[in-house]
Design a protein around this motif. Structure first.
Motif, PDB file in Angstrom:
ATOM      1  N   PHE A  29       0.610  -1.435   0.008  1.00  0.00           N
ATOM      2  CA  PHE A  29       0.360  -0.001   0.027  1.00  0.00           C
ATOM      3  C   PHE A  29       0.878   0.865   0.086  1.00  0.00           C
ATOM      4  O   PHE A  29       0.411   2.198  -0.750  1.00  0.00           O
ATOM      5  CB  PHE A  29      -0.939   0.228   1.118  1.00  0.00           C
ATOM      6  CG  PHE A  29      -1.599   1.643   1.919  1.00  0.00           C
ATOM      7  CD1 PHE A  29      -1.737   2.420   2.096  1.00  0.00           C
ATOM      8  CD2 PHE A  29      -3.090   1.547   0.892  1.00  0.00           C
ATOM      9  CE1 PHE A  29      -2.483   3.120   2.420  1.00  0.00           C
ATOM     10  CE2 PHE A  29      -3.371   2.659   0.524  1.00  0.00           C
ATOM     11  CZ  PHE A  29      -2.917   3.223   1.256  1.00  0.00           C
ATOM     12  N   SER A  30       1.714   1.325   1.064  1.00  0.00           N
ATOM     13  CA  SER A  30       3.088   2.261   0.763  1.00  0.00           C
ATOM     14  C   SER A  30       4.076   1.996   1.841  1.00  0.00           C
ATOM     15  O   SER A  30       3.810   0.515   2.408  1.00  0.00           O
ATOM     16  CB  SER A  30       2.358   3.832   1.700  1.00  0.00           C
ATOM     17  OG  SER A  30       2.335   3.108   3.139  1.00  0.00           O
ATOM     18  N   ILE A  31       5.235   2.591   1.115  1.00  0.00           N
ATOM     19  CA  ILE A  31       5.961   2.488   2.269  1.00  0.00           C
ATOM     20  C   ILE A  31       6.888   3.430   2.697  1.00  0.00           C
ATOM     21  O   ILE A  31       6.449   4.482   2.284  1.00  0.00           O
ATOM     22  CB  ILE A  31       7.472   2.312   1.200  1.00  0.00           C
ATOM     23  CG1 ILE A  31       6.975   0.469   0.347  1.00  0.00           C
ATOM     24  CG2 ILE A  31       8.887   1.357   2.246  1.00  0.00           C
ATOM     25  CD1 ILE A  31       8.144   0.316  -0.934  1.00  0.00           C
ATOM     26  N   ASN A  32       7.297   3.242   3.943  1.00  0.00           N
ATOM     27  CA  ASN A  32       8.016   4.665   4.791  1.00  0.00           C
ATOM     28  C   ASN A  32       9.356   4.494   4.464  1.00  0.00           C
ATOM     29  O   ASN A  32      10.296   4.865   3.239  1.00  0.00           O
ATOM     30  CB  ASN A  32       7.145   4.320   6.697  1.00  0.00           C
ATOM     31  CG  ASN A  32       5.707   4.342   5.910  1.00  0.00           C
ATOM     32  OD1 ASN A  32       5.397   5.539   5.622  1.00  0.00           O
ATOM     33  ND2 ASN A  32       5.356   3.707   7.109  1.00  0.00           N
ATOM     34  N   ASP A  33      10.173   4.004   5.605  1.00  0.00           N
ATOM     35  CA  ASP A  33      11.138   4.659   5.426  1.00  0.00           C
ATOM     36  C   ASP A  33      12.076   3.228   4.660  1.00  0.00           C
ATOM     37  O   ASP A  33      11.217   2.361   4.784  1.00  0.00           O
ATOM     38  CB  ASP A  33      11.806   4.665   7.293  1.00  0.00           C
ATOM     39  CG  ASP A  33      12.142   5.750   8.354  1.00  0.00           C
ATOM     40  OD1 ASP A  33      11.998   5.617   8.375  1.00  0.00           O
ATOM     41  OD2 ASP A  33      11.507   6.455   7.494  1.00  0.00           O
ATOM     42  N   MET A  34      13.279   3.521   3.748  1.00  0.00           N
ATOM     43  CA  MET A  34      13.047   2.292   3.257  1.00  0.00           C
ATOM     44  C   MET A  34      15.874   2.635   3.934  1.00  0.00           C
ATOM     45  O   MET A  34      15.198   3.845   3.937  1.00  0.00           O
ATOM     46  CB  MET A  34      13.874   2.686   2.117  1.00  0.00           C
ATOM     47  CG  MET A  34      11.852   2.265   1.141  1.00  0.00           C
ATOM     48  SD  MET A  34      12.064   2.174  -0.542  1.00  0.00           S
ATOM     49  CE  MET A  34      12.343   0.438  -1.066  1.00  0.00           C
ATOM     50  N   LYS A  50      19.680   5.166   5.795  1.00  0.00           N
ATOM     51  CA  LYS A  50      18.572   5.006   5.601  1.00  0.00           C
ATOM     52  C   LYS A  50      17.043   6.326   5.098  1.00  0.00           C
ATOM     53  O   LYS A  50      18.078   7.530   4.796  1.00  0.00           O
ATOM     54  CB  LYS A  50      16.960   4.701   6.930  1.00  0.00           C
ATOM     55  CG  LYS A  50      16.874   5.573   8.345  1.00  0.00           C
ATOM     56  CD  LYS A  50      16.458   5.402   8.859  1.00  0.00           C
ATOM     57  CE  LYS A  50      16.170   6.623  10.063  1.00  0.00           C
ATOM     58  NZ  LYS A  50      14.638   5.948  11.191  1.00  0.00           N
ATOM     59  N   ILE A  51      16.331   6.085   4.175  1.00  0.00           N
ATOM     60  CA  ILE A  51      15.848   7.445   4.277  1.00  0.00           C
ATOM     61  C   ILE A  51      14.361   7.715   3.947  1.00  0.00           C
ATOM     62  O   ILE A  51      13.698   6.608   3.042  1.00  0.00           O
ATOM     63  CB  ILE A  51      16.097   7.824   2.439  1.00  0.00           C
ATOM     64  CG1 ILE A  51      15.641   8.210   1.361  1.00  0.00           C
ATOM     65  CG2 ILE A  51      15.522   5.845   1.484  1.00  0.00           C
ATOM     66  CD1 ILE A  51      16.154   8.856   0.178  1.00  0.00           C
ATOM     67  N   THR A  52      14.192   8.505   4.538  1.00  0.00           N
ATOM     68  CA  THR A  52      12.463   8.418   4.282  1.00  0.00           C
ATOM     69  C   THR A  52      11.525   8.321   3.185  1.00  0.00           C
ATOM     70  O   THR A  52      11.881   8.991   2.247  1.00  0.00           O
ATOM     71  CB  THR A  52      11.937   9.807   5.162  1.00  0.00           C
ATOM     72  OG1 THR A  52      12.498  10.547   4.991  1.00  0.00           O
ATOM     73  CG2 THR A  52      12.921   9.808   6.592  1.00  0.00           C
ATOM     74  N   SER A  53      10.049   8.260   3.663  1.00  0.00           N
ATOM     75  CA  SER A  53       9.633   8.790   2.402  1.00  0.00           C
ATOM     76  C   SER A  53       9.929  10.344   1.057  1.00  0.00           C
ATOM     77  O   SER A  53       9.653  10.204   0.087  1.00  0.00           O
ATOM     78  CB  SER A  53       8.075   8.163   2.353  1.00  0.00           C
ATOM     79  OG  SER A  53       7.906   8.952   3.389  1.00  0.00           O
ATOM     80  N   PHE A  67      28.772   7.193   0.537  1.00  0.00           N
ATOM     81  CA  PHE A  67      27.959   6.385   0.356  1.00  0.00           C
ATOM     82  C   PHE A  67      26.725   7.573   0.133  1.00  0.00           C
ATOM     83  O   PHE A  67      26.582   8.575   0.939  1.00  0.00           O
ATOM     84  CB  PHE A  67      27.511   6.156   1.685  1.00  0.00           C
ATOM     85  CG  PHE A  67      28.347   4.147   0.930  1.00  0.00           C
ATOM     86  CD1 PHE A  67      29.886   4.356   1.026  1.00  0.00           C
ATOM     87  CD2 PHE A  67      28.144   3.576   1.884  1.00  0.00           C
ATOM     88  CE1 PHE A  67      30.826   3.397   0.854  1.00  0.00           C
ATOM     89  CE2 PHE A  67      28.600   2.203   2.667  1.00  0.00           C
ATOM     90  CZ  PHE A  67      30.013   2.601   2.162  1.00  0.00           C
ATOM     91  N   THR A  68      26.087   7.545  -0.734  1.00  0.00           N
ATOM     92  CA  THR A  68      24.657   8.226  -1.274  1.00  0.00           C
ATOM     93  C   THR A  68      23.126   7.433  -0.956  1.00  0.00           C
ATOM     94  O   THR A  68      23.441   6.489  -2.160  1.00  0.00           O
ATOM     95  CB  THR A  68      25.140   9.089  -2.164  1.00  0.00           C
ATOM     96  OG1 THR A  68      25.931   9.557  -2.035  1.00  0.00           O
ATOM     97  CG2 THR A  68      23.287  10.288  -2.469  1.00  0.00           C
ATOM     98  N   ILE A  69      22.449   6.980  -0.434  1.00  0.00           N
ATOM     99  CA  ILE A  69      20.613   6.513  -0.783  1.00  0.00           C
ATOM    100  C   ILE A  69      19.887   7.227  -1.061  1.00  0.00           C
ATOM    101  O   ILE A  69      19.974   8.788  -1.155  1.00  0.00           O
ATOM    102  CB  ILE A  69      20.401   5.821   1.213  1.00  0.00           C
ATOM    103  CG1 ILE A  69      19.630   5.271   0.915  1.00  0.00           C
ATOM    104  CG2 ILE A  69      20.397   7.885   1.760  1.00  0.00           C
ATOM    105  CD1 ILE A  69      19.168   4.687   2.342  1.00  0.00           C
TER     106      ILE A  69
END
Length: 120
Positions: A29-34, A50-53, A67-69
């Motif tokens: 349905f949706s994804i928050n943090d990855m 980590k990166i937020t939505s 590093f770059t997310i």
């Protein structure tokens, strides 16, 4: 059910670069943090980035500046661009995502891991 599939690991010389990708699929349905974690032999799994939505990123101190997310919300995919790699970056890298499925349940999902080896 939600699946995370990583790709992009491999063997690289110190100073080199790799780009990891992780695509989420399934009843999303949706994804928050990855984010990304890593585990070296004999060590515990540690947070890398980590990166937020909304695109806000957080990094382990030792990878800042190297590093770059990033993420593509339309593709449910997160990336980790790794530059200036060091032998101490050698580990299995795991993708993680906080996913809300179509039943509105929040799942802490993990990929199967991808090996990154940096030779000196």
């Amino acid at each position: 059910q939600v699946q995370l599939v990583e790709s992009g690991g491999g063997l690289v010389q110190a100073g080199g670069s790799l780009r990891l990708s992780c695509a989420a699929s399934g009843s999303i349905f949706s994804i928050n943090d990855m984010g990304w974690y890593r585990q070296a032999p004999g060590n515990q799994r540690e947070f890398v980035a980590k990166i937020t939505s909304g695109g806000s990123a957080l990094y382990l101190n030792s990878v800042k500046g190297r590093f770059t997310i990033s993420r593509d919300n339309a593709k449910n995919t997160v990336y980790l661009q790794m530059n200036s790699l060091k032998p101490e970056d050698t580990a299995v890298y795991y993708c993680n995502a906080e996913v809300k499925n179509t039943a509105q349940a929040t799942l802490d999902s993990w990929g199967q891991g991808t090996q990154v080896t940096v030779s000196s």
